[in-house]
Design an enzyme around this catalytic site. Structure first.
Site, PDB file in Angstrom:
ATOM      1  N   GLY A  11       0.833  -1.208   0.000  1.00 27.14           N
ATOM      2  CA  GLY A  11       0.000   0.000   0.000  1.00 27.14           C
ATOM      3  C   GLY A  11       0.865   1.254   0.000  1.00 27.14           C
ATOM      4  N   SER A  13       1.145   3.447  -2.422  1.00 24.86           N
ATOM      5  CA  SER A  13       0.728   4.413  -3.442  1.00 24.86           C
ATOM      6  C   SER A  13       0.191   5.719  -2.868  1.00 24.86           C
ATOM      7  CB  SER A  13      -0.351   3.768  -4.323  1.00 24.86           C
ATOM      8  OG  SER A  13      -1.354   3.191  -3.504  1.00 24.86           O
ATOM      9  N   ARG A  14      -0.178   5.715  -1.591  1.00 28.03           N
ATOM     10  CA  ARG A  14      -0.793   6.898  -0.965  1.00 28.03           C
ATOM     11  C   ARG A  14      -0.439   6.932   0.515  1.00 28.03           C
ATOM     12  NH1 ARG A  14      -6.326   6.376  -0.379  1.00 28.03           N
ATOM     13  NH2 ARG A  14      -6.482   4.228  -1.100  1.00 28.03           N
ATOM     14  N   ASN A  89       1.927  -2.218   5.423  1.00 26.61           N
ATOM     15  CA  ASN A  89       1.186  -0.972   5.645  1.00 26.61           C
ATOM     16  C   ASN A  89      -0.238  -0.986   5.082  1.00 26.61           C
ATOM     17  OD1 ASN A  89       1.014   2.205   5.787  1.00 26.61           O
ATOM     18  ND2 ASN A  89       0.637   1.650   3.658  1.00 26.61           N
ATOM     19  N   TYR A 154     -11.963  -3.070  12.716  1.00 28.85           N
ATOM     20  CA  TYR A 154     -10.630  -2.478  12.510  1.00 28.85           C
ATOM     21  C   TYR A 154      -9.750  -2.677  13.750  1.00 28.85           C
ATOM     22  CZ  TYR A 154      -7.208   1.225  11.372  1.00 28.85           C
ATOM     23  OH  TYR A 154      -6.061   1.935  11.114  1.00 28.85           O
TER      24      TYR A 154
HETATM   25  P1  NAP Z   1      -4.755   5.270   3.014  1.00 29.87           P
HETATM   26  O1  NAP Z   1      -4.335   6.671   2.812  1.00 29.87           O
HETATM   27  O2  NAP Z   1      -6.209   4.925   2.942  1.00 29.87           O
HETATM   28  O3  NAP Z   1      -3.917   4.328   2.019  1.00 29.87           O
HETATM   29  C1  NAP Z   1      -4.127   2.938   2.041  1.00 29.87           C
HETATM   30  C2  NAP Z   1      -3.105   2.251   1.164  1.00 29.87           C
HETATM   31  O4  NAP Z   1      -3.342   0.838   1.232  1.00 29.87           O
HETATM   32  C3  NAP Z   1      -3.205   2.623  -0.309  1.00 29.87           C
HETATM   33  O5  NAP Z   1      -1.928   2.616  -0.878  1.00 29.87           O
HETATM   34  C4  NAP Z   1      -4.068   1.495  -0.894  1.00 29.87           C
HETATM   35  O6  NAP Z   1      -3.838   1.264  -2.272  1.00 29.87           O
HETATM   36  C5  NAP Z   1      -3.535   0.329  -0.092  1.00 29.87           C
HETATM   37  N1  NAP Z   1      -4.460  -0.809  -0.038  1.00 29.87           N
HETATM   38  C6  NAP Z   1      -5.736  -0.844   0.415  1.00 29.87           C
HETATM   39  N2  NAP Z   1      -6.247  -2.083   0.305  1.00 29.87           N
HETATM   40  C7  NAP Z   1      -5.267  -2.850  -0.261  1.00 29.87           C
HETATM   41  C8  NAP Z   1      -5.192  -4.208  -0.641  1.00 29.87           C
HETATM   42  N3  NAP Z   1      -6.218  -5.055  -0.492  1.00 29.87           N
HETATM   43  N4  NAP Z   1      -4.039  -4.657  -1.188  1.00 29.87           N
HETATM   44  C9  NAP Z   1      -3.008  -3.821  -1.378  1.00 29.87           C
HETATM   45  N5  NAP Z   1      -3.007  -2.521  -1.034  1.00 29.87           N
HETATM   46  C10 NAP Z   1      -4.133  -2.042  -0.482  1.00 29.87           C
HETATM   47  O7  NAP Z   1      -4.303   4.744   4.470  1.00 29.87           O
HETATM   48  P2  NAP Z   1      -3.265   5.387   5.524  1.00 29.87           P
HETATM   49  O8  NAP Z   1      -4.021   6.322   6.392  1.00 29.87           O
HETATM   50  O9  NAP Z   1      -2.033   5.819   4.848  1.00 29.87           O
HETATM   51  O10 NAP Z   1      -2.973   4.100   6.432  1.00 29.87           O
HETATM   52  C11 NAP Z   1      -1.883   3.238   6.192  1.00 29.87           C
HETATM   53  C12 NAP Z   1      -1.812   2.212   7.312  1.00 29.87           C
HETATM   54  O11 NAP Z   1      -1.699   2.877   8.579  1.00 29.87           O
HETATM   55  C13 NAP Z   1      -3.063   1.336   7.419  1.00 29.87           C
HETATM   56  O12 NAP Z   1      -2.699   0.032   7.793  1.00 29.87           O
HETATM   57  C14 NAP Z   1      -3.849   1.994   8.527  1.00 29.87           C
HETATM   58  O13 NAP Z   1      -4.722   1.099   9.169  1.00 29.87           O
HETATM   59  C15 NAP Z   1      -2.738   2.458   9.454  1.00 29.87           C
HETATM   60  N6  NAP Z   1      -3.129   3.564  10.320  1.00 29.87           N
HETATM   61  C16 NAP Z   1      -3.530   4.762   9.812  1.00 29.87           C
HETATM   62  C17 NAP Z   1      -3.913   5.766  10.698  1.00 29.87           C
HETATM   63  C18 NAP Z   1      -4.362   7.121  10.224  1.00 29.87           C
HETATM   64  O14 NAP Z   1      -4.768   7.935  11.072  1.00 29.87           O
HETATM   65  N7  NAP Z   1      -4.313   7.440   8.955  1.00 29.87           N
HETATM   66  C19 NAP Z   1      -3.901   5.526  12.073  1.00 29.87           C
HETATM   67  C20 NAP Z   1      -3.497   4.294  12.531  1.00 29.87           C
HETATM   68  C21 NAP Z   1      -3.094   3.312  11.662  1.00 29.87           C
HETATM   69  P3  NAP Z   1      -4.668   2.085  -3.419  1.00 29.87           P
HETATM   70  O15 NAP Z   1      -4.043   3.455  -3.495  1.00 29.87           O
HETATM   71  O16 NAP Z   1      -4.442   1.293  -4.652  1.00 29.87           O
HETATM   72  O17 NAP Z   1      -6.100   2.122  -2.978  1.00 29.87           O
END
Ligand code: NAP
Length: 246
Positions: A11, A13-14, A89, A154
């Site tokens: 993941g 890409s973003r 991630n 989650y």
């Molecule tokens: P995000 O901006 O929603 O990005 C999610 C990433 O995961 C994207 O690159 C997406 O790819 C990829 N992805 C989703 N489903 C997938 C799958 N089935 N197979 C492969 N790739 C997949 O999320 P984020 O906020 O950066 O979060 C990243 C990690 O940190 C996650 O595990 C999240 O639970 C954890 N986290 C985030 C926060 C927060 O506040 N943001 C807090 C605690 C933990 P596409 O671009 O192709 O959709």
């Protein structure tokens, strides 16, 4: 000349994953990332990483599908010969109150967040074990420790990741492979941008540092855990949350 190292960020890409991959690229690593959405502009992404001097492999694969993951690892090993650091991630949310949560939404979140972490780790450690070195960093969350109303799927997946990480750390320590979990709090990405302003305001009030974190701040910790600077740290869960959970 020192041998270049390789990182795989799922993941990438973003959001947090992309910042993590860019940080490793800046520090001289070659980069493998995957994504899942058709909307991803692969060429633009590739250019961003190559501008940092990293050889880059970007592949579409769903982390919850073993066959797709194995293809990514196969291509990564063909290109780079090894994976030094793995960052699990990729993750999603499908929030709802327990009474309104469908079985499908429960399963989907567990499948991608927890089973995906298992599938990728299993595929990559095969090569780390041969090399007798490696560092694995799994993205948990503070809600995996504290729980959160509306996120039973989650938070269960993120709590599961903590148990998974500690077990892998114990199992693979003798092969010089470390495994740690990072638990971010409230980080500014697409995942949190969807929340209404009043909810964001409420969360701010629960954070001693009174602000959201940035993906870059999470990337700094993950880079440290991937590097040799953390060579005596394994099996830990480290929060990066502005003091939200103590
Ligand atoms: P995000 O901006 O929603 O990005 C999610 C990433 O995961 C994207 O690159 C997406 O790819 C990829 N992805 C989703 N489903 C997938 C799958 N089935 N197979 C492969 N790739 C997949 O999320 P984020 O906020 O950066 O979060 C990243 C990690 O940190 C996650 O595990 C999240 O639970 C954890 N986290 C985030 C926060 C927060 O506040 N943001 C807090 C605690 C933990 P596409 O671009 O192709 O959709």
């Amino acid at each position: 000349m020192e041998e270049r190292k390789t990182v795989l960020v799922t993941g990438g890409s973003r959001g947090i994953g992309k910042e993590v991959a860019l940080k490793f690229a800046e520090e001289g690593y070659d980069v493998i990332i995957n994504y899942v959405s058709e909307k991803t502009d692969v060429e633009a992404l590739k250019k961003e990483f190559e501008e940092k001097g990293a050889e880059t492999l970007i592949l579409k694969a769903d982390v919850s599908k073993e066959v797709e993951v194995q293809e990514v690892i196969k291509q990564a090993i063909e290109k780079f010969g090894k994976i030094d650091v793995l960052v699990n991630n990729a993750g999603i949310t499908r929030d709802n109150l327990l009474m309104r949560m469908s079985e499908e939404d429960f399963d989907k979140v567990l499948e991608i967040n927890l089973k995906g972490t298992f599938i990728v780790t299993k595929a990559v450690t095969k090569y780390m074990m041969k090399k007798r070195s490696g560092s694995i960093i799994n993205l948990s969350s503070v809600v995996g420790v504290s729980g959160n109303a509306g996120q039973c799927n989650y938070s269960a997946s993120k709590a599961g990741i903590i148990g998974f990480t500690k077990s892998v750390a114990k199992e693979l320590a003798s092969r010089n492979i470390r495994a740690n979990a990072v638990a971010p709090g409230f980080i500014e990405t697409d995942m949190t941008n969807v929340l209404p302003e009043n909810v964001k305001e409420e969360i701010h009030n629960q954070i001693p540092l009174k602000r959201m974190g940035s993906a870059k701040e999470v990337a700094e910790l993950i880079y440290f855990l991937g590097s040799e600077k953390s060579s005596y740290i394994t099996g830990q869960v480290i929060n990066v949350d502005g003091g939200m959970v103590m």
